[in-house]
Design a protein around this motif. Structure first.
Motif, PDB file in Angstrom:
ATOM      1  N   GLU A  74       1.224  -0.928  -0.277  1.00 32.65           N
ATOM      2  CA  GLU A  74       0.290  -0.081   0.044  1.00 32.65           C
ATOM      3  C   GLU A  74       0.773   1.501   0.272  1.00 32.65           C
ATOM      4  O   GLU A  74       1.642   1.050  -0.032  1.00 32.65           O
ATOM      5  CB  GLU A  74      -0.703   0.299   1.327  1.00 32.65           C
ATOM      6  N   LEU A  75       0.548   2.442  -0.177  1.00 33.18           N
ATOM      7  CA  LEU A  75       0.796   3.648  -0.242  1.00 33.18           C
ATOM      8  C   LEU A  75       0.407   4.396   1.116  1.00 33.18           C
ATOM      9  O   LEU A  75      -0.969   5.049   0.806  1.00 33.18           O
ATOM     10  CB  LEU A  75       0.828   4.772  -1.019  1.00 33.18           C
ATOM     11  N   HIS A  76       1.195   5.308   1.862  1.00 34.40           N
ATOM     12  CA  HIS A  76       1.127   5.821   2.639  1.00 34.40           C
ATOM     13  C   HIS A  76       1.738   7.680   2.451  1.00 34.40           C
ATOM     14  O   HIS A  76       3.482   7.753   2.266  1.00 34.40           O
ATOM     15  CB  HIS A  76       1.006   5.486   4.124  1.00 34.40           C
ATOM     16  N   SER A  77       0.696   8.052   3.232  1.00 36.52           N
ATOM     17  CA  SER A  77       1.184   9.815   2.677  1.00 36.52           C
ATOM     18  C   SER A  77       1.309  10.517   3.598  1.00 36.52           C
ATOM     19  O   SER A  77       0.358  10.954   4.765  1.00 36.52           O
ATOM     20  CB  SER A  77       0.961  10.484   1.314  1.00 36.52           C
ATOM     21  N   ASP A  79       7.097  12.992  13.514  1.00 38.08           N
ATOM     22  CA  ASP A  79       5.548  12.415  14.452  1.00 38.08           C
ATOM     23  C   ASP A  79       5.095  11.241  13.485  1.00 38.08           C
ATOM     24  O   ASP A  79       5.179  10.654  14.216  1.00 38.08           O
ATOM     25  CB  ASP A  79       5.332  13.145  15.276  1.00 38.08           C
ATOM     26  N   TRP A  80       5.066  11.625  12.485  1.00 37.61           N
ATOM     27  CA  TRP A  80       4.435  10.622  11.309  1.00 37.61           C
ATOM     28  C   TRP A  80       5.378  10.283  11.200  1.00 37.61           C
ATOM     29  O   TRP A  80       4.504   8.337  10.855  1.00 37.61           O
ATOM     30  CB  TRP A  80       4.090  11.593  10.476  1.00 37.61           C
ATOM     31  N   MET A  81       6.601  10.090  11.568  1.00 37.32           N
ATOM     32  CA  MET A  81       7.368   8.689  11.073  1.00 37.32           C
ATOM     33  C   MET A  81       7.071   7.958  11.304  1.00 37.32           C
ATOM     34  O   MET A  81       7.119   5.877  11.983  1.00 37.32           O
ATOM     35  CB  MET A  81       9.398   9.575  11.061  1.00 37.32           C
ATOM     36  N   ASN A  82       7.427   8.098  13.300  1.00 37.48           N
ATOM     37  CA  ASN A  82       7.685   7.398  14.311  1.00 37.48           C
ATOM     38  C   ASN A  82       6.575   6.049  14.753  1.00 37.48           C
ATOM     39  O   ASN A  82       5.939   5.764  14.726  1.00 37.48           O
ATOM     40  CB  ASN A  82       7.113   8.162  15.624  1.00 37.48           C
ATOM     41  N   LEU A  83       5.280   7.338  13.781  1.00 32.67           N
ATOM     42  CA  LEU A  83       3.844   6.256  14.030  1.00 32.67           C
ATOM     43  C   LEU A  83       3.572   5.259  12.174  1.00 32.67           C
ATOM     44  O   LEU A  83       3.158   4.154  12.868  1.00 32.67           O
ATOM     45  CB  LEU A  83       2.114   6.442  14.055  1.00 32.67           C
ATOM     46  N   ASN A  84       4.416   5.485  11.236  1.00 33.14           N
ATOM     47  CA  ASN A  84       4.065   4.994  10.449  1.00 33.14           C
ATOM     48  C   ASN A  84       5.179   4.164   9.376  1.00 33.14           C
ATOM     49  O   ASN A  84       5.097   3.709   8.499  1.00 33.14           O
ATOM     50  CB  ASN A  84       4.165   6.277   9.198  1.00 33.14           C
ATOM     51  N   PHE A  85       6.504   4.018   9.947  1.00 32.42           N
ATOM     52  CA  PHE A  85       7.835   3.125   9.153  1.00 32.42           C
ATOM     53  C   PHE A  85       7.551   2.225  10.076  1.00 32.42           C
ATOM     54  O   PHE A  85       8.590   1.317  10.886  1.00 32.42           O
ATOM     55  CB  PHE A  85       9.161   4.526   9.888  1.00 32.42           C
TER      56      PHE A  85
END
Length: 703
Positions: A325-328, A346-352
């Motif tokens: 999938e793709l997440h932006s 913060d987004w990277m901590n949740l989505n990586f």
């Protein structure tokens, strides 16, 4: 590398059994360096102390009963049993000679060293393993000589070139002064290739200037030392250039060239002037498939955090992660400010999160769509992946068509490969099509530093849309890459290729600055003799031509790669390297000794293929299965006939001579200068019986 460090630790424990001539024990570590001795080192830090930081040789010991002083038995209690895996005892070094030849933006490094097999009794034998941070069955007490050659790119920063060579030898390779005199020699030459003043900036070791002829300088250091070097060798210099400058180096073809056209190298220096860097719109496209779990993804996230912090106000950015999938991070490009960077962290901590498969085309299309709205900035895509996918040819063709349609406003695409399972030639070609930069990390420990170096180089554009007017004067003009990249403030630009005709005395390079003013750079054409362009450029040309051959399936380009590989002794995807063994001088006593040891001997030279010297074209099966062992330092051990690949492997190996066994090879240089472990297992009966050399030959796969 933990297994390697553990083997060295076991070897150092075994070496405590030794008593050298005169009843002297082997050298002991400085205070605080004993592992577990209260020095306060953590387990990883203690293990790091045991890893090679210079070319090293180790006795491979499976039978601890063989460990003893060669000449004077220590009469230690006999040790029963066998070691599996074997212990590695660092051998004491008797002499070392370092030579560095700097030409253009590359350094050719040669290290010659000799070690004493001080830890095996003369009645026994063992393998010797040479490790280069880049053996035959040898009897106890023997001398092991090695010549190791590799090439590495010079570092460049703010107008200054520098070279950094691993040259830190641990305390336990120092023989006692009463046993051997330690002679250290360093030679260095600099050939800038420009008719400009070379200014020396600094050196880690004492060097005396021995000669200066035009742009070529030579230095030398030779001395008897108490201890071997405990610091890396570094040397830096600058070529006086207040602003953008460069030159064209041309050299006629030779009979050994892969075609009859002459060779050129256009070299452009960014200078030390404060040219303005382009404002940019950056989209990071990050692979978060299941194979990225653990250290790889964590290191990528750390590098991303630093890269985001280095963006400046006026820049724009977005982050796309992809698997199945793709997440932006955002639905549009975000302006760089303190708040947006914090939100991205913060987004990277949740989505990586590493999970799912690998799909590269979809996120690339999304990134190009995001950048289509960017104005008055340089659009850039930074792709990082550890996998190989089925539609790589289609991706290249689709991206090429899209970039051509956008013209001068097309985004730059830079690619970064992680591990051995991705197709590095696909990534190299995609970067070439996108006028970007390609780099890779083949070991987890180098991911963060290499990503940051790659990002800083690609994101520091000072001149874009470069063109060269040489085509108007020549019958034929072909560059090795697909397109000419932009000029970065962090790196010289080197454009290589072939031509027919006669170059004029001056050539003009044109491009656009950050304020969109056009700039012209006059380049003097120099016909050179003292820089072997064919050797300096061979590895770069093989990489670029292999990528072109992969994309086009052009057999003629493959044949060019084969010829380049054979001419320069550099392995390629279409050639193999073999070890040749030829009988030299064997007297009657040696023949008897061979017979007693069970060696029949043969008049026919043996040919044994060396493995592990190729990158390959990706592993789609491993990508589909989300295997996580695509890095040299975590890959399961493989058994090779001649060569075992150490962690972080293979960069530019060259000549490794063990006794009289010479292995010549070459590959891609990593950041630790070619970490390569060789183990020669040809079963010599005695020193000087055989002379072995390796050569590149046309051959099949490296599997």
């Amino acid at each position: 590398m933990e297994g390697f460090a553990r083997a060295v630790e076991d070897g150092l424990k075994l070496s405590k059994r030794l008593v050298l001539p005169g009843g002297i024990p082997p050298p002991r570590p400085p205070t605080g360096m004993e592992r577990g001795g209260g020095g306060g080192d953590s387990a990883p830090e203690a293990a790091a102390l045991l890893l090679p930081s210079a070319p090293m040789a180790y006795a491979v010991v499976s039978d601890p009963g063989a460990v003893d002083t060669p000449d004077v038995p220590s009469y230690q209690p006999y040790v029963y049993g066998r070691l599996d895996p074997p212990a590695l005892i660092p051998l004491q070094m008797k002499e070392v000679d370092l030579a560095i030849d700097c030409a253009l933006d590359e350094a050719a490094v040669t290290v010659r060293a000799r070690w004493w097999l001080h830890c095996i009794t003369r009645s026994r034998s063992c393998d010797v393993r040479v490790v280069v941070p880049m053996g035959d069955q040898i009897e106890g007490g023997a001398d092991i000589s090695a010549t190791i050659r590799w090439s590495q790119m010079l570092n460049y920063d703010n107008g200054r070139f520098s070279v950094d060579i691993p040259f830190r030898f641990p305390y336990y390779v120092n023989p006692l002064p009463k046993v051997f005199m330690k002679r250290e020699k360093i030679q260095l030459t600099v050939n800038s290739g420009f008719s400009k003043e070379v200014l020396l900036q600094g050196t880690s070791h004492p060097l005396k200037e021995k000669g200066r002829q035009g742009e070529k300088l030579s230095f030398r250091h030779e001395a008897t030392v108490e201890n071997w070097s405990s610091k890396d060798f570094t040397f830096s210099y600058s070529v006086y250039s207040g602003d953008l400058s460069g030159g064209v180096l041309v050299q006629p073809s030779t009979l050994r060239d892969y075609d009859d056209r002459d060779r050129f190298c256009i070299f452009l220096l960014p200078g030390s002037g404060n040219r303005k860097v382009f404002r940019k719109a950056v989209v990071f496209v990050i692979d978060t498939s299941g194979s990225m779990q653990g250290n790889p993804l964590e290191n990528v996230k750390n590098a991303m955090s630093t890269a985001l912090s280095e963006l400046t106000e006026g820049d724009y950015f977005n982050i796309i992660t992809f698997n199945d999938e793709l997440h932006s991070f955002s639905s549009c490009l975000e302006q760089v400010n303190e708040k947006s960077i914090a939100s991205a962290a913060d987004w990277m901590n949740l989505n990586f999160v590493a999970e799912g498969g690998t799909d590269i085309m979809h996120p690339l299309n999304e990134a190009m769509a995001l950048l289509s709205s960017a104005h008055d900035v340089l659009p850039q895509i930074f792709l990082m992946t550890d996998g190989s996918v089925d539609d790589e040819h289609n991706i290249c063709q689709t991206v090429k068509t899209e970039l051509i349609s956008r013209g001068s406003k097309s985004p730059r695409i830079s690619t970064f490969g992680l591990g051995m399972y991705c197709n590095h030639y696909f990534l190299r070609m995609l970067a070439s099509i996108g006028k970007g930069h390609y780099d890779a990390a083949l070991e987890t420990g180098s991911i963060e530093n290499r990503i940051l170096r790659w990002f800083r180089k690609a994101s520091s554009t000072i001149v874009a849309n470069i063109s060269i007017d040489a085509t108007a004067h020549l019958d034929e003009f072909e560059i090795d890459s697909e397109y000419i990249p932009d000029i970065s403030a962090k790196s010289p630009l080197c454009i290589t290729g072939k031509y027919q005709g006669k170059f004029p005395e001056m050539v003009t390079a044109k491009g656009f600055l950050a304020d969109m003013r056009e700039i012209s750079i006059e380049l003097k054409v120099q016909h050179i003799k003292d820089i072997p362009l064919d050797k300096v450029l061979a590895a770069q040309q093989i990489g670029l031509l292999t990528a072109r051959a992969w994309l086009s399936s052009d057999k003629q380009i493959e044949r060019k790669v084969v010829k380049l590989s054979l001419q320069n002794g550099i392995p390629s995807e279409y050639t193999s390297m073999v070890l040749l063994q030829t009988l030299e001088k064997v007297d009657a006593a040696q023949k008897v000794k061979q017979k007693l040891k069970g060696n029949k001997g043969s008049e026919e030279p043996q040919r044994i293929r060396l493995h592990g010297l190729k990158l390959g074209f990706g592993d789609r099966a491993a990508t589909r299965e989300n295997l996580t062992t695509g890095f040299g330092d975590v890959k399961p051990p493989e058994t090779f006939e001649i060569l075992n690949k150490a962690a972080g492997c293979c960069s530019r190996l060259a000549d490794c001579i063990c006794c009289m066994c010479c292995i010549k090879a070459c590959g891609k240089m990593n950041d630790q200068c070619a970490i390569l472990m060789t183990q020669i297992c040809a079963a010599l009966a005695c020193l000087g019986c055989y002379e072995c050399c390796a050569e590149v030959c046309c051959g099949g796969s490296d599997s």
